[in-house]
Design an enzyme around this catalytic site. Structure first.
Site, PDB file in Angstrom:
ATOM      1  N   GLY A   1       0.709  -1.286  -0.093  1.00 38.84           N
ATOM      2  CA  GLY A   1       0.188  -0.022  -0.028  1.00 38.84           C
ATOM      3  C   GLY A   1       0.779   1.362  -0.041  1.00 38.84           C
ATOM      4  O   GLY A   1       0.322   2.211  -0.576  1.00 38.84           O
TER       5      GLY A   1
ATOM      6  N   LYS B   1      -7.000   6.557  11.148  1.00 42.53           N
ATOM      7  CA  LYS B   1      -8.228   6.367  11.668  1.00 42.53           C
ATOM      8  C   LYS B   1      -8.427   6.261  13.206  1.00 42.53           C
ATOM      9  O   LYS B   1      -8.230   5.219  13.946  1.00 42.53           O
ATOM     10  CB  LYS B   1      -8.953   5.113  11.085  1.00 42.53           C
ATOM     11  CG  LYS B   1      -9.163   5.089   9.814  1.00 42.53           C
ATOM     12  CD  LYS B   1      -9.832   3.929   9.174  1.00 42.53           C
ATOM     13  CE  LYS B   1      -9.882   3.587   7.912  1.00 42.53           C
ATOM     14  NZ  LYS B   1     -10.295   2.180   7.345  1.00 42.53           N
TER      15      LYS B   1
ATOM     16  N   ASP C   1      -5.047   1.496  10.794  1.00 38.07           N
ATOM     17  CA  ASP C   1      -6.606   1.558  11.155  1.00 38.07           C
ATOM     18  C   ASP C   1      -6.306   1.015  12.673  1.00 38.07           C
ATOM     19  O   ASP C   1      -6.347   1.756  13.553  1.00 38.07           O
ATOM     20  CB  ASP C   1      -6.988   0.322  10.246  1.00 38.07           C
ATOM     21  CG  ASP C   1      -8.510   0.158  10.275  1.00 38.07           C
ATOM     22  OD1 ASP C   1      -9.282   1.153   9.865  1.00 38.07           O
ATOM     23  OD2 ASP C   1      -8.902  -0.889  10.618  1.00 38.07           O
TER      24      ASP C   1
ATOM     25  N   GLU D   1       3.999   4.243   6.070  1.00 36.92           N
ATOM     26  CA  GLU D   1       2.854   3.373   5.955  1.00 36.92           C
ATOM     27  C   GLU D   1       1.654   4.160   5.277  1.00 36.92           C
ATOM     28  O   GLU D   1       1.561   5.516   5.314  1.00 36.92           O
ATOM     29  CB  GLU D   1       2.576   2.899   7.380  1.00 36.92           C
ATOM     30  CG  GLU D   1       1.140   1.967   7.254  1.00 36.92           C
ATOM     31  CD  GLU D   1       1.169   0.593   6.620  1.00 36.92           C
ATOM     32  OE1 GLU D   1       1.416   0.623   5.355  1.00 36.92           O
ATOM     33  OE2 GLU D   1       1.092  -0.476   7.244  1.00 36.92           O
ATOM     34  N   ASP D   2       0.780   3.597   4.497  1.00 39.80           N
ATOM     35  CA  ASP D   2      -0.249   4.025   3.828  1.00 39.80           C
ATOM     36  C   ASP D   2      -1.333   4.475   4.673  1.00 39.80           C
ATOM     37  O   ASP D   2      -2.104   5.500   4.714  1.00 39.80           O
ATOM     38  CB  ASP D   2      -0.671   3.068   2.872  1.00 39.80           C
ATOM     39  CG  ASP D   2      -1.293   1.719   3.064  1.00 39.80           C
ATOM     40  OD1 ASP D   2      -0.895   1.459   4.184  1.00 39.80           O
ATOM     41  OD2 ASP D   2      -1.700   1.087   2.327  1.00 39.80           O
TER      42      ASP D   2
HETATM   43  P1  IMP Z   1      -4.372  -2.047  10.720  1.00 40.39           P
HETATM   44  O1  IMP Z   1      -5.642  -2.474  11.291  1.00 40.39           O
HETATM   45  O2  IMP Z   1      -3.654  -0.573  11.448  1.00 40.39           O
HETATM   46  O3  IMP Z   1      -3.323  -3.098  11.174  1.00 40.39           O
HETATM   47  O4  IMP Z   1      -4.383  -1.960   9.128  1.00 40.39           O
HETATM   48  C1  IMP Z   1      -3.926  -3.025   8.589  1.00 40.39           C
HETATM   49  C2  IMP Z   1      -4.004  -3.041   7.054  1.00 40.39           C
HETATM   50  O5  IMP Z   1      -5.523  -2.660   6.684  1.00 40.39           O
HETATM   51  C3  IMP Z   1      -3.498  -1.592   6.454  1.00 40.39           C
HETATM   52  O6  IMP Z   1      -2.252  -1.813   6.244  1.00 40.39           O
HETATM   53  C4  IMP Z   1      -4.278  -1.749   5.071  1.00 40.39           C
HETATM   54  O7  IMP Z   1      -3.508  -2.306   4.317  1.00 40.39           O
HETATM   55  C5  IMP Z   1      -5.642  -2.305   5.505  1.00 40.39           C
HETATM   56  N1  IMP Z   1      -6.646  -1.269   5.457  1.00 40.39           N
HETATM   57  C6  IMP Z   1      -7.099  -0.625   6.672  1.00 40.39           C
HETATM   58  N2  IMP Z   1      -7.917   0.183   6.598  1.00 40.39           N
HETATM   59  C7  IMP Z   1      -8.128   0.284   5.247  1.00 40.39           C
HETATM   60  C8  IMP Z   1      -9.145   1.166   4.270  1.00 40.39           C
HETATM   61  O8  IMP Z   1      -9.637   2.015   4.691  1.00 40.39           O
HETATM   62  N3  IMP Z   1      -8.637   1.058   3.145  1.00 40.39           N
HETATM   63  C9  IMP Z   1      -7.789   0.045   2.521  1.00 40.39           C
HETATM   64  N4  IMP Z   1      -7.100  -0.886   3.294  1.00 40.39           N
HETATM   65  C10 IMP Z   1      -7.257  -0.472   4.784  1.00 40.39           C
HETATM   66 MG    MG Z   2      -0.703  -1.674   4.066  1.00 37.91          MG
END
Ligand code: IMP
Ligand code: MG
Length: 176
Positions: free
Chosen positions: A46, A132, A104, A100-101
């Site tokens: 991403g 977020k 979440d 990081e993109d």
């Molecule tokens: P985490 O929940 O912070 O561990 O996020 C895990 C991964 O979920 C991120 O690196 C993204 O690849 C994906 N992700 C979380 N939210 C979104 C979104 O709104 N759009 C697209 N990918 C997402």
């Molecule tokens: Mg990612």
């Protein structure tokens, strides 16, 4: 509006807004690390577009490398089942910035941060394009944040829906 697979998304942040935000973030990073030859570690897939733009906004000596979190059998305390692959550089005593993109739940970043800290970098910072805050499930300090968003699903600018939609220059949100 754009269509990605079976869902429709509307524009949330324009290419211009994103590039303006990146210029400011690059200035913040320069103020902190401009004389320290930082090593950027971008998280695939991403972050590839955000990392390319952020790197090009840096007008001081710096390096970049790429890592990927791959799934494996087993589980750690955070409930994540990932392993860090692709780190080809010794980060001991380096000033590192993870790119990081999106953050979440934060679990991916929490886990990655932990893995990198074991290699004793001089410092470790996190730069993310989107965050977020209401979805965060672990204690995580983000040093550079592009945009804070609510708990909605985003695509574009590297972010995907089931692998699609990464190529858009703007960031889009799921239309309800
Ligand atoms: P985490 O929940 O912070 O561990 O996020 C895990 C991964 O979920 C991120 O690196 C993204 O690849 C994906 N992700 C979380 N939210 C979104 C979104 O709104 N759009 C697209 N990918 C997402
Ligand atoms: Mg990612």
């Amino acid at each position: 509006m754009i269509q990605v697979l079976d869902k429709r998304f509307r524009k949330l942040f324009s290419e211009n807004e994103i590039q303006e935000r990146i210029a400011k973030m690059a200035a913040e990073i320069k103020a902190d690390l401009g004389d320290k030859s930082p090593l950027f570690i971008a998280v695939l897939n991403g972050a590839f577009i955000f990392a390319a733009d952020l790197m090009r906004a840096m007008d001081f000596p710096c390096e970049i490398t790429f890592v990927k979190q791959s799934s494996y059998q087993g589980m750690d305390s955070s409930g994540k089942i990932t392993q860090l692959i692709g780190l080809d550089r010794d980060i001991k005593d380096r000033h590192v910035v993870i790119i990081e993109d999106i953050v979440d739940s934060g679990l991916t970043m929490y886990h990655l941060r932990d893995q990198l800290l074991q290699q004793n970098p001089a410092s470790l910072r996190i730069a993310c394009c989107t965050f977020k805050p209401d979805a965060l499930k672990c204690p995580l300090k983000l040093d550079y944040v592009g945009f804070e968003v609510s708990k909605l699903f985003l695509v574009g600018y590297g972010l995907d829906y089931d692998g699609y939609g990464r190529q858009y220059k703007d960031i889009y949100v799921l239309a309800e």
